[in-house]
Structure formats: C-alpha cells, structure tokens
Design a protein around this motif. Sequence first.
Motif, mmCIF file in Angstrom:
data_model
loop_
_atom_site.group_PDB
_atom_site.id
_atom_site.type_symbol
_atom_site.label_atom_id
_atom_site.label_comp_id
_atom_site.label_asym_id
_atom_site.label_seq_id
_atom_site.Cartn_x
_atom_site.Cartn_y
_atom_site.Cartn_z
ATOM 1 N N ALA A 137 -1.535 -4.364 -2.213
ATOM 2 C CA ALA A 137 -2.119 -5.457 -3.200
ATOM 3 C C ALA A 137 -3.034 -5.298 -3.999
ATOM 4 O O ALA A 137 -4.057 -4.549 -3.546
ATOM 5 N N PRO A 138 -3.252 -5.878 -5.127
ATOM 6 C CA PRO A 138 -4.525 -5.443 -6.075
ATOM 7 C C PRO A 138 -5.605 -6.296 -5.481
ATOM 8 O O PRO A 138 -5.483 -7.449 -4.987
ATOM 9 N N GLY A 139 -6.796 -5.459 -5.736
ATOM 10 C CA GLY A 139 -8.189 -6.097 -5.374
ATOM 11 C C GLY A 139 -8.423 -6.073 -3.687
ATOM 12 O O GLY A 139 -9.354 -6.840 -3.504
ATOM 13 N N VAL A 140 -7.434 -5.441 -2.983
ATOM 14 C CA VAL A 140 -7.854 -5.320 -1.529
ATOM 15 C C VAL A 140 -8.534 -4.252 -1.260
ATOM 16 O O VAL A 140 -9.464 -4.294 -0.306
ATOM 17 N N ALA A 141 -8.521 -3.126 -1.927
ATOM 18 C CA ALA A 141 -9.294 -1.724 -1.466
ATOM 19 C C ALA A 141 -10.213 -1.507 -2.523
ATOM 20 O O ALA A 141 -9.826 -1.487 -3.833
ATOM 21 N N MET A 151 -3.585 0.124 4.442
ATOM 22 C CA MET A 151 -2.345 0.810 4.882
ATOM 23 C C MET A 151 -1.942 0.699 6.335
ATOM 24 O O MET A 151 -0.511 0.406 6.339
ATOM 25 N N PHE A 152 -2.763 0.396 6.972
ATOM 26 C CA PHE A 152 -2.408 0.094 8.485
ATOM 27 C C PHE A 152 -2.297 -1.159 8.599
ATOM 28 O O PHE A 152 -1.897 -1.581 10.089
ATOM 29 N N GLY A 153 -2.308 -2.045 7.837
ATOM 30 C CA GLY A 153 -2.263 -3.413 7.959
ATOM 31 C C GLY A 153 -3.498 -4.458 8.427
ATOM 32 O O GLY A 153 -3.141 -5.507 9.025
ATOM 33 N N ARG A 154 -4.558 -3.561 8.657
ATOM 34 C CA ARG A 154 -5.820 -4.479 9.081
ATOM 35 C C ARG A 154 -6.291 -5.090 8.010
ATOM 36 O O ARG A 154 -6.154 -4.974 6.769
ATOM 37 N N SER A 155 -7.103 -6.377 8.376
ATOM 38 C CA SER A 155 -7.522 -7.266 7.696
ATOM 39 C C SER A 155 -8.857 -6.506 6.823
ATOM 40 O O SER A 155 -9.468 -5.817 7.137
ATOM 41 N N VAL A 156 -9.081 -6.610 5.493
ATOM 42 C CA VAL A 156 -9.963 -6.418 4.632
ATOM 43 C C VAL A 156 -10.448 -7.539 3.628
ATOM 44 O O VAL A 156 -9.406 -8.334 3.467
ATOM 45 N N VAL A 180 10.378 -1.466 7.348
ATOM 46 C CA VAL A 180 9.757 -0.442 8.501
ATOM 47 C C VAL A 180 8.904 0.593 7.824
ATOM 48 O O VAL A 180 9.083 1.451 8.384
ATOM 49 N N ASP A 181 8.191 0.321 6.759
ATOM 50 C CA ASP A 181 7.629 1.503 6.153
ATOM 51 C C ASP A 181 6.242 1.876 7.137
ATOM 52 O O ASP A 181 5.487 0.952 7.504
ATOM 53 N N PRO A 182 6.314 3.162 7.366
ATOM 54 C CA PRO A 182 5.425 3.749 8.551
ATOM 55 C C PRO A 182 4.012 4.060 8.063
ATOM 56 O O PRO A 182 3.134 4.269 8.669
ATOM 57 N N VAL A 183 4.068 4.118 6.657
ATOM 58 C CA VAL A 183 2.814 4.764 5.760
ATOM 59 C C VAL A 183 1.897 3.276 5.415
ATOM 60 O O VAL A 183 0.831 3.183 5.520
ATOM 61 N N VAL A 184 2.763 2.417 4.516
ATOM 62 C CA VAL A 184 1.838 1.348 4.197
ATOM 63 C C VAL A 184 2.400 0.087 4.962
ATOM 64 O O VAL A 184 3.653 0.106 4.516
ATOM 65 N N ALA A 185 1.753 -0.526 5.610
ATOM 66 C CA ALA A 185 2.379 -1.667 6.250
ATOM 67 C C ALA A 185 3.098 -2.528 5.549
ATOM 68 O O ALA A 185 2.596 -3.152 4.429
ATOM 69 N N PRO A 186 4.134 -3.199 5.688
ATOM 70 C CA PRO A 186 5.139 -3.922 4.826
ATOM 71 C C PRO A 186 4.174 -5.306 4.521
ATOM 72 O O PRO A 186 4.559 -6.056 3.495
#
Length: 255
Positions: A137-141, A151-156, A180-186
């Motif tokens: 998502a934009p603005g997240v990283a 990418m791992f779905g952790r809160s930022v 079921v994306d294993p690289v970038v959390a859905p």
Amino acid sequence: IVVDGGAPIPVPSGVRRNERLPLLVMLHGCGQDAEALAASSRMNTIAARERFLVLYPEQDRLANMQGCWNWYDTRTGRAQAEANSISAAIEQVSRTQAADRSRVALAGISAGAGMAVLLATQHPERFRAVAMHSGIAPGVAHSSASAIKAMFGRSVTASPLPPVPPEVRLPALLVIHGAVDPVVAPGNGAEAAMRWGERVGARAGKPRRVQRGARYGATITDYRKSGRLIATHCAVDRLGHAWSGGAPGHPYSDP
C-alpha cells in the motif's frame, strides 16, 4: 516503443498521422526485467489488439542488484529520483511517439506496483488509471526495514497520503493480489485499495464473488464516491506471487 536495454517493440499497425493512442507504462518486479514482464503479461499482444502503446522502463542493476525499483526509499530521495526518471521516459515517448498525454496509465507487479502507485500519488493529474499487482500500500514503507515488515504483514506506521487538489481527478486504482501470496502478505492489497479510497472519502461496497470457468475464483470489493469508481480490490483465490492469467512457463506468472 523501445524496451530499455532490450529490443524495440512495434507500434500497433495502421496508426494514422494525427492519431494519438493511450499509453500503458508497465513496471517489472524484483528478479525481472522489462522483457520478462512483457513475456509473462503478454501485454504486447493485448496492445496490438486493443490499439494502445506500451512502455517498459527497466531498473538499472547498479541501482539494485535484484532489479527492484527502490520505491520505498523515500527518506533518502532515491525513490523520488527513480520516479522522476520514469516520468522523463514517459515524457520522451509522448514527444516522439503517437502517445496521448491525457490517456496514460500505470501498471506494476511487486516492486513495480509500489513504484507505480508512488508515481500516481506524487502526480495524480498525469495519469488516468493505476494497476497494482502483488504490491504494498502507498505510504506504508519509507525504508527497506519498513518495506520488509509490510511484506510479512507486520504492522507499520503509515504516513498520510497527500490530499488531492479539488481540480484533480484521482486516477482509478485496480489492486490485484493473490490470496496465498507468500512474498507480499495478502492484507497489503486490501489496505492499498482502502487507503486510496480514503483520499477522497470513497466507501467500500459489498464484496462480490467472481468465478469464470476453470479459472481461480476472486473476491472483488469496489470503493466509490458519489457513484464514481475510485478503487477496486481483487483478491484471487489460490494465486501466489505471480501475474494473474500470465503466460505459462515464465517465472512470476500463473496462467
């Protein structure tokens, strides 16, 4: 249109002297290059059929060894510099080819999705539509560390997106993400559509299911403001980190 570092791609046949065609800018992901994305997406075939131009910018391996766009590196300004280079390529194509400046769209997968939405966030007035495939998502990283967390779905801690000037029409956003994306959390896909809609106060409609023949099913959620479609989130069942409906036999491509 010329693939950066690759072979030229023919313009659709029969372009009239004063005709201007839409331009789609395709941004590859990590571990890819321009030609790989062209092959997996089959976008050249679609462009010839539907009569639009395609531009495939390509990341310099000296800028990133994995070929990733540094879309997240906004604190140092590297992300903005790469976005400016892509904008310059779009401007060059608009001057030298039969491209319609008022009909330019962006599409990207993975890191390319992050760069596409960064471009559209910075300059919403320049683009008609954006497609994010398997992106964040934009603005997240804002750094490699926060990008990996997302990418791992952790809160930022996400930064608010800049307001959209009243005279600017926010480009519509299509988000496609494998369930079921294993690289970038859905969850990144749902957040991308939600954050884009929030920019103009769009609200999510009721999710609907789509199933076409033997293809993977999908859950689709639309965000609308005053009846206008602002964003669509398409979560595809059983899809991993790969181009949905891509050509068989290619990496990051699921037919």
